[in-house]
Design a protein around this motif. Sequence first.
Motif, PDB file in Angstrom:
ATOM      1  N   ALA A 213       5.262  14.741  17.001  1.00  0.00           N
ATOM      2  CA  ALA A 213       4.644  13.430  17.215  1.00  0.00           C
ATOM      3  C   ALA A 213       3.463  13.621  18.161  1.00  0.00           C
ATOM      4  N   HIS A 214       2.475  12.744  18.023  1.00  0.00           N
ATOM      5  CA  HIS A 214       1.323  12.719  18.930  1.00  0.00           C
ATOM      6  C   HIS A 214       0.640  14.087  19.057  1.00  0.00           C
TER       7      HIS A 214
ATOM      8  N   TYR B  98       4.451  21.843   8.687  1.00  0.00           N
ATOM      9  CA  TYR B  98       4.637  20.410   8.968  1.00  0.00           C
ATOM     10  C   TYR B  98       6.032  19.954   8.502  1.00  0.00           C
ATOM     11  N   ARG B  99       6.860  19.528   9.435  1.00  0.00           N
ATOM     12  CA  ARG B  99       8.236  19.049   9.183  1.00  0.00           C
ATOM     13  C   ARG B  99       9.042  20.038   8.325  1.00  0.00           C
TER      14      ARG B  99
ATOM     15  N   GLN C 114       6.169   1.222  16.285  1.00  0.00           N
ATOM     16  CA  GLN C 114       7.372   1.521  15.499  1.00  0.00           C
ATOM     17  C   GLN C 114       8.507   0.560  15.864  1.00  0.00           C
TER      18      GLN C 114
ATOM     19  N   CYS D 220      10.632   7.883  10.419  1.00  0.00           N
ATOM     20  CA  CYS D 220       9.865   7.858   9.172  1.00  0.00           C
ATOM     21  C   CYS D 220      10.730   8.388   8.033  1.00  0.00           C
TER      22      CYS D 220
ATOM     23  N   PHE E 271       9.512   9.132   4.871  1.00  0.00           N
ATOM     24  CA  PHE E 271       8.774  10.081   4.034  1.00  0.00           C
ATOM     25  C   PHE E 271       7.852  10.946   4.888  1.00  0.00           C
TER      26      PHE E 271
ATOM     27  N   ASN F 230       4.272  12.594   5.519  1.00  0.00           N
ATOM     28  CA  ASN F 230       2.914  12.211   5.137  1.00  0.00           C
ATOM     29  C   ASN F 230       2.438  13.188   4.065  1.00  0.00           C
TER      30      ASN F 230
ATOM     31  N   ARG G 108       0.686   4.086   5.847  1.00  0.00           N
ATOM     32  CA  ARG G 108      -0.517   3.337   5.454  1.00  0.00           C
ATOM     33  C   ARG G 108      -0.485   3.028   3.951  1.00  0.00           C
TER      34      ARG G 108
ATOM     35  N   ASP H  61       2.065   0.326   3.272  1.00  0.00           N
ATOM     36  CA  ASP H  61       1.553  -0.925   3.834  1.00  0.00           C
ATOM     37  C   ASP H  61       0.486  -1.514   2.910  1.00  0.00           C
TER      38      ASP H  61
ATOM     39  N   LYS I 170       5.549  -4.118   2.960  1.00  0.00           N
ATOM     40  CA  LYS I 170       6.247  -4.409   4.225  1.00  0.00           C
ATOM     41  C   LYS I 170       7.127  -5.641   4.062  1.00  0.00           C
TER      42      LYS I 170
ATOM     43  N   HIS J  15       6.307  -0.962  10.836  1.00  0.00           N
ATOM     44  CA  HIS J  15       5.760   0.314  10.354  1.00  0.00           C
ATOM     45  C   HIS J  15       6.337   0.571   8.965  1.00  0.00           C
ATOM     46  N   ALA J  16       5.470   0.678   7.973  1.00  0.00           N
ATOM     47  CA  ALA J  16       5.920   0.697   6.575  1.00  0.00           C
ATOM     48  C   ALA J  16       6.632   1.983   6.167  1.00  0.00           C
TER      49      ALA J  16
ATOM     50  N   GLU K 258      11.481  12.682   4.269  1.00  0.00           N
ATOM     51  CA  GLU K 258      11.570  13.423   5.537  1.00  0.00           C
ATOM     52  C   GLU K 258      13.019  13.459   6.007  1.00  0.00           C
TER      53      GLU K 258
HETATM   54  N1  EPU Z   1      -0.393   2.647   9.274  1.00  0.00           N
HETATM   55  C1  EPU Z   1      -0.574   1.486   8.570  1.00  0.00           C
HETATM   56  N2  EPU Z   1       0.524   0.697   8.355  1.00  0.00           N
HETATM   57  C2  EPU Z   1       1.766   1.020   8.782  1.00  0.00           C
HETATM   58  C3  EPU Z   1       1.948   2.221   9.490  1.00  0.00           C
HETATM   59  C4  EPU Z   1       0.831   3.014   9.731  1.00  0.00           C
HETATM   60  O1  EPU Z   1      -1.678   1.168   8.151  1.00  0.00           O
HETATM   61  O2  EPU Z   1       2.706   0.256   8.525  1.00  0.00           O
HETATM   62  C5  EPU Z   1      -1.554   3.490   9.552  1.00  0.00           C
HETATM   63  C6  EPU Z   1      -1.894   3.501  11.042  1.00  0.00           C
HETATM   64  O3  EPU Z   1      -2.693   2.408  11.400  1.00  0.00           O
HETATM   65  C7  EPU Z   1      -2.592   4.822  11.184  1.00  0.00           C
HETATM   66  C8  EPU Z   1      -1.915   5.712  10.151  1.00  0.00           C
HETATM   67  O4  EPU Z   1      -1.292   4.838   9.216  1.00  0.00           O
HETATM   68  O5  EPU Z   1      -3.943   4.699  10.829  1.00  0.00           O
HETATM   69  C9  EPU Z   1      -0.884   6.643  10.789  1.00  0.00           C
HETATM   70  O6  EPU Z   1       0.119   5.869  11.421  1.00  0.00           O
HETATM   71  P1  EPU Z   1       0.862   6.343  12.752  1.00  0.00           P
HETATM   72  O7  EPU Z   1      -0.147   6.662  13.806  1.00  0.00           O
HETATM   73  O8  EPU Z   1       1.933   5.359  13.050  1.00  0.00           O
HETATM   74  O9  EPU Z   1       1.489   7.739  12.384  1.00  0.00           O
HETATM   75  P2  EPU Z   1       2.341   8.183  11.137  1.00  0.00           P
HETATM   76  O10 EPU Z   1       1.573   9.256  10.444  1.00  0.00           O
HETATM   77  O11 EPU Z   1       2.794   7.029  10.320  1.00  0.00           O
HETATM   78  C10 EPU Z   1       3.502  10.124  12.391  1.00  0.00           C
HETATM   79  C11 EPU Z   1       4.887  10.695  12.330  1.00  0.00           C
HETATM   80  C12 EPU Z   1       5.801   9.937  13.276  1.00  0.00           C
HETATM   81  C13 EPU Z   1       5.243   9.990  14.692  1.00  0.00           C
HETATM   82  C14 EPU Z   1       3.849   9.369  14.675  1.00  0.00           C
HETATM   83  C15 EPU Z   1       3.171   9.417  16.034  1.00  0.00           C
HETATM   84  C16 EPU Z   1       5.252  11.492  10.041  1.00  0.00           C
HETATM   85  C17 EPU Z   1       5.887  11.216   8.740  1.00  0.00           C
HETATM   86  N3  EPU Z   1       5.406  10.557  10.988  1.00  0.00           N
HETATM   87  O12 EPU Z   1       3.614   8.803  11.851  1.00  0.00           O
HETATM   88  O13 EPU Z   1       7.058  10.582  13.274  1.00  0.00           O
HETATM   89  O14 EPU Z   1       6.088   9.296  15.586  1.00  0.00           O
HETATM   90  O15 EPU Z   1       3.028  10.113  13.737  1.00  0.00           O
HETATM   91  O16 EPU Z   1       2.709  10.696  16.317  1.00  0.00           O
HETATM   92  O17 EPU Z   1       4.687  12.573  10.231  1.00  0.00           O
HETATM   93  C18 EPU Z   1       9.197  10.680  12.288  1.00  0.00           C
HETATM   94  O18 EPU Z   1       8.932  11.858  12.057  1.00  0.00           O
HETATM   95  O19 EPU Z   1      10.307  10.169  12.007  1.00  0.00           O
HETATM   96  C19 EPU Z   1       8.186   9.868  12.933  1.00  0.00           C
HETATM   97  C20 EPU Z   1       8.362   8.590  13.174  1.00  0.00           C
END
Ligand code: EPU
Length: 309
Positions: free
Chosen positions: A151-152, A183-184, A224, A233, A235, A237, A246, A249, A254, A267-268, A304
């Motif tokens: 994450a992050h 990745y994962r 989240q 999450c 799935f 990415n 995204r 969403d 959602k 968070h979708a 995932e």
């Molecule tokens: N977004 C949307 N709608 C949503 C959710 C996200 O438009 O409902 C957009 C956000 O605005 C952003 C992009 O999608 O532009 C990415 O979203 P986010 O920053 O939330 O990160 P993510 O890729 O969805 C990943 C990890 C998370 C981790 C976060 C923060 C995966 C699958 N998920 O989420 O990990 O917490 O980054 O670093 O790699 C997990 O592994 O269970 C998990 C939650």
Amino acid sequence: MSGSWGNVFWSMPKSLEQICAALKVNAHFRQPMRRLTSLRIGGEIACVAYPDTPEKAAALVRALRENNVPWSPLGYGTNLLAADGPLERVAISLRALATPVRFDGLRVTVPAGYSLPRLVNQCAERGLSGLEGLAPIPGSVGGAVKMNAGAHGYEIADVIVAVDVVRDGQLVALPREALHFAYRQSPFTTQDLILSTTLQLRSGNAGTSRAEIAEYRRRRAATQPVNANSAGCMFKNPRPDLAAGRIIDELGMKGESIGGATISPVHANFIVTDGKARTADVLALIERIRERVREVHGIELELEVEVWE
Ligand code: EPU
């Protein structure tokens, strides 16, 4: 798993009790998976075993293999979807592993059953940097290694220098050079029982790390559904520049529900469950999402979360 085989299994609960008793492994029989998973769903599992030494863990794996009893490693159940029906297997939990956390300069060796957020905080307090982004991930260290949690911008693989594992019933120490992560994704299978890992950190500053961790926690709480029952999450990415959340969403999904399972309005890429949810509801919602994403984008979303059927 065939029904007839399952009946044989269920008709011999004593032999499983005997295996655990002979090895002096604490075990709980017929446990509801809803108490063992963060999604709070799933049927009854035959047995959860808690070996308290690496040797007992290895002996247990060997005994289960010899008796053809299926088994799976169980972390904190925070990335796990367990079927509704009876689960004819043994979950091996390492929560009772008595191995201590060992700090040695910039290195830390930590048992698999340890809490990842707790480890991250302890490292930060000692001025050890390199794990901060992982602080909000509510899982075990072993589970984090298995899925290369991240994450992050942080991934646990970035700091792993060694992993101790039960493989083919033997205790094996694997150096980083023998381990390929992506990745994962890790090189560990569902029949590897990760026992501990050694991490190489950097010299940091407790105050700076503390502030960074607080910021990641704030961001997670803002983006989240942290108070709902979920497995994080659902799935992976599909690409680094294309978030599953995204995509789902933008398809307007959602809030869509099947039974007690809902695509989180926050968070979708999260499916959240209520008290009436069944695993079948979550699986049906997963299929609906996959179909829509396939139809509209031609993308095959990969799970995932781990599924126990
Ligand atoms: N977004 C949307 N709608 C949503 C959710 C996200 O438009 O409902 C957009 C956000 O605005 C952003 C992009 O999608 O532009 C990415 O979203 P986010 O920053 O939330 O990160 P993510 O890729 O969805 C990943 C990890 C998370 C981790 C976060 C923060 C995966 C699958 N998920 O989420 O990990 O917490 O980054 O670093 O790699 C997990 O592994 O269970 C998990 C939650």
